[in-house]
Design an enzyme around this catalytic site. Structure first.
Site, short mmCIF file in Angstrom:
data_model
loop_
_atom_site.label_atom_id
_atom_site.label_comp_id
_atom_site.label_asym_id
_atom_site.label_seq_id
_atom_site.Cartn_x
_atom_site.Cartn_y
_atom_site.Cartn_z
N HIS A 1 0.75 -1.33 -0.01
CA HIS A 1 -0.01 0.09 0.17
C HIS A 1 0.79 1.27 0.04
CE1 HIS A 1 0.54 0.02 4.54
NE2 HIS A 1 -0.51 -0.91 4.74
N HIS B 1 -4.94 -7.99 15.43
CA HIS B 1 -4.78 -6.92 14.56
C HIS B 1 -5.80 -7.47 13.44
CE1 HIS B 1 -3.85 -3.48 11.89
NE2 HIS B 1 -2.67 -3.89 11.50
N GLU C 1 -6.12 -5.57 10.26
CA GLU C 1 -5.71 -5.35 8.90
C GLU C 1 -5.73 -6.63 8.24
OE1 GLU C 1 -2.57 -2.59 8.44
OE2 GLU C 1 -3.07 -2.25 6.46
N ASP D 1 -3.89 -8.04 6.08
CA ASP D 1 -2.54 -9.02 5.85
C ASP D 1 -2.53 -9.93 7.03
OD1 ASP D 1 -2.28 -6.54 7.31
OD2 ASP D 1 -0.06 -6.70 7.09
N HIS E 1 -0.94 0.21 15.02
CA HIS E 1 -1.28 1.45 14.34
C HIS E 1 -2.83 1.45 13.88
CE1 HIS E 1 -1.00 -0.16 10.00
NE2 HIS E 1 -1.04 -1.08 10.66
N ASP F 1 2.05 -5.55 14.29
CA ASP F 1 2.96 -4.85 13.44
C ASP F 1 4.19 -4.38 14.29
OD1 ASP F 1 1.55 -5.54 10.88
OD2 ASP F 1 0.10 -3.59 11.37
N TYR G 1 10.29 0.39 8.46
CA TYR G 1 8.94 -0.07 8.89
C TYR G 1 8.51 1.07 9.81
CZ TYR G 1 5.17 -2.88 9.81
OH TYR G 1 3.84 -3.63 10.14
N HIS H 1 5.55 -9.39 11.12
CA HIS H 1 6.25 -9.20 9.92
C HIS H 1 7.97 -9.35 10.21
CE1 HIS H 1 2.97 -7.73 7.57
NE2 HIS H 1 2.77 -7.04 8.32
FE1 FEO Z 1 -1.18 -3.43 10.19
FE2 FEO Z 1 0.85 -5.90 9.00
O1 FEO Z 1 -1.01 -4.90 8.96
#
Ligand code: FEO
Length: 397
Positions: A25, A79, A81, A83, A146, A165, A192, A225
């Site tokens: 993104h 989380h 999101e 992903d 976040h 994250d 990051y 990640h």
């Molecule tokens: Fe905020 Fe890795 O997603």
């Protein structure tokens, strides 16, 4: 395919590597990324976080190399999101649609809104401990780090923090732990931080203080990640402390674009002026550098200098792209100055100064504007601006 790794007794990393990801993104991910997921076995088997939708089958395959996925008793979602939540429907269909998903209140709302599906959500509160089988999980909400739903899960007995994250890096490699890759991973973690968390630096500071007060034993940090911090987890915490304080360094970042090389000539003279004062400078042409790499340089700089030609009474479009991005991430504690060439109207410098003011940066000069091509006198003004930027920065450090 990802070979599941036992990261602690009966705790496995079972996520997926996205080798081909190059644009997350709007964030350049030159070395791909990973979507980490963790399987905690015991009297109850728990899956912590899932992966992006298209990797759902791969996640199930990885889990199957350890246990039958149907033996998973619950999912913890740190989380919402996509992903990390995108493959929740596939996982729940396999393990049993009625099994619980533990998440924050906002997590339940956001997962439902993102996936347009309802599940058996068990909402947990900040500071709550839940015993599942023979293990006790503690939860720490990390709102806006976040997303509003973000939280950490902590296993006290093992001293493992599953940090979502936070402390992550977009990096897919053949190494999985900090001791395997060493300090090469720090620039990835810094990028990051700069692109995902910078905006929330004051919250990071509060969180680090809260965690310090809780005196948690942290043997390992498992982000969603990149690599796992097991050798020296305090190192990445110290980096987060430093980055979130946004203390200015003796470094200037100049970003610029040019139509006929006039603004380029100005940028180079400003660079020379800064260097004449023994201050480090990074000259970044916005056509050559990705916006996310520019942000990574900006977080440690004490000065931001932006050059743009005037095009159609405005700043150059590529500069507008980068300025919008920088503004959104809210870098603080910097001095700023603008420059640029123009043909007839010349609004760019004024517009950049307005942007700096909105970003609450400290504008130390009205900026240098040059009509058409800079002559010797104009170039001297640019050199002098560089000297002024460097001297001002040194005075303030
Ligand atoms: Fe905020 Fe890795 O997603």
């Amino acid at each position: 395919m990802y070979k599941p790794i036992e990261i602690a007794d009966k705790i496995y990393s079972v996520g997926c590597r996205d080798w081909d990801m190059r644009d997350f993104h709007g964030y350049s991910t030159y070395e791909g990324t990973t979507y980490n997921s963790f399987l905690v076995l015991g009297k109850k088997n728990i899956l912590i976080d899932t992966v992006k939708e298209k990797f759902g089958n791969e996640l199930l395959s990885n889990i199957s190399r350890i246990i039958d996925p149907e033996k998973i008793d619950a999912v913890i979602s740190n989380h919402a999101e996509m992903d990390h939540s995108g493959s929740i429907p596939k996982i729940m269909n396999k393990i049993g649609r009625d099994k619980p998903i533990y998440c924050s209140k906002m997590g339940a709302k956001n997962i439902k809104a993102n996936l347009n599906k309802d599940f058996n959500f068990h909402v947990i509160k900040h500071g709550e401990n839940i015993t599942l089988g023979d293990r006790t999980f503690s939860f720490l909400e990390t709102k806006m780090l976040h997303w509003p739903d973000s939280m950490f899960t902590y296993l006290a007995d093992e001293g493992i923090l599953f940090s979502s994250d936070a402390f992550g890096q977009h990096f897919a490699g053949d190494m999985f732990f900090d001791d395997e890759i060493g300090d090469e991973i720090i620039p990835h973690a810094r990028k990051y931080y700069a692109n995902i968390l910078l905006h929330f630096s004051s919250r990071v500071q509060s969180l680090l203080k809260d965690v310090a007060k809780m005196n948690l034993k942290i043997n390992m940090i498992c982000p969603d990640h990149g690599i796992i911090w097991r050798d020296n987890p305090s190192k990445i915490i110290e980096h987060y402390d430093k980055w979130s304080k946004q203390e200015p360094q003796k470094k200037v970042v100049i970003i610029f674009d040019s139509m006929w090389e006039s603004t380029t000539k100005m940028a180079k003279q400003i660079t020379s002026g800064i260097e004449s004062e023994d201050v480090n400078v990074r000259l970044m042409n916005t056509r050559k550098w990705h916006r996310s790499d520019i942000l990574t340089e900006i977080i440690e700089a004490g000065a931001l200098v932006v050059g743009s030609p005037t095009l159609n009474n405005n700043i150059f479009p590529v500069i507008a792209d980068v300025m919008t991005y920088i503004k959104g991430l809210k870098p603080q504690n910097k001095i700023a100055a603008a420059f640029g060439s123009y043909g007839w109207s010349g609004e760019a410098v004024k517009i950049l100064n307005k942007e700096f003011a909105e970003m609450e940066l400290d504008i130390i000069d009205d900026g240098v504007r040059v009509q058409y091509v800079p002559d010797e006198d104009d170039l001297n003004k640019c050199f002098d601006l560089g000297v002024k930027i460097a001297k001002t920065l040194k005075e303030r450090l």
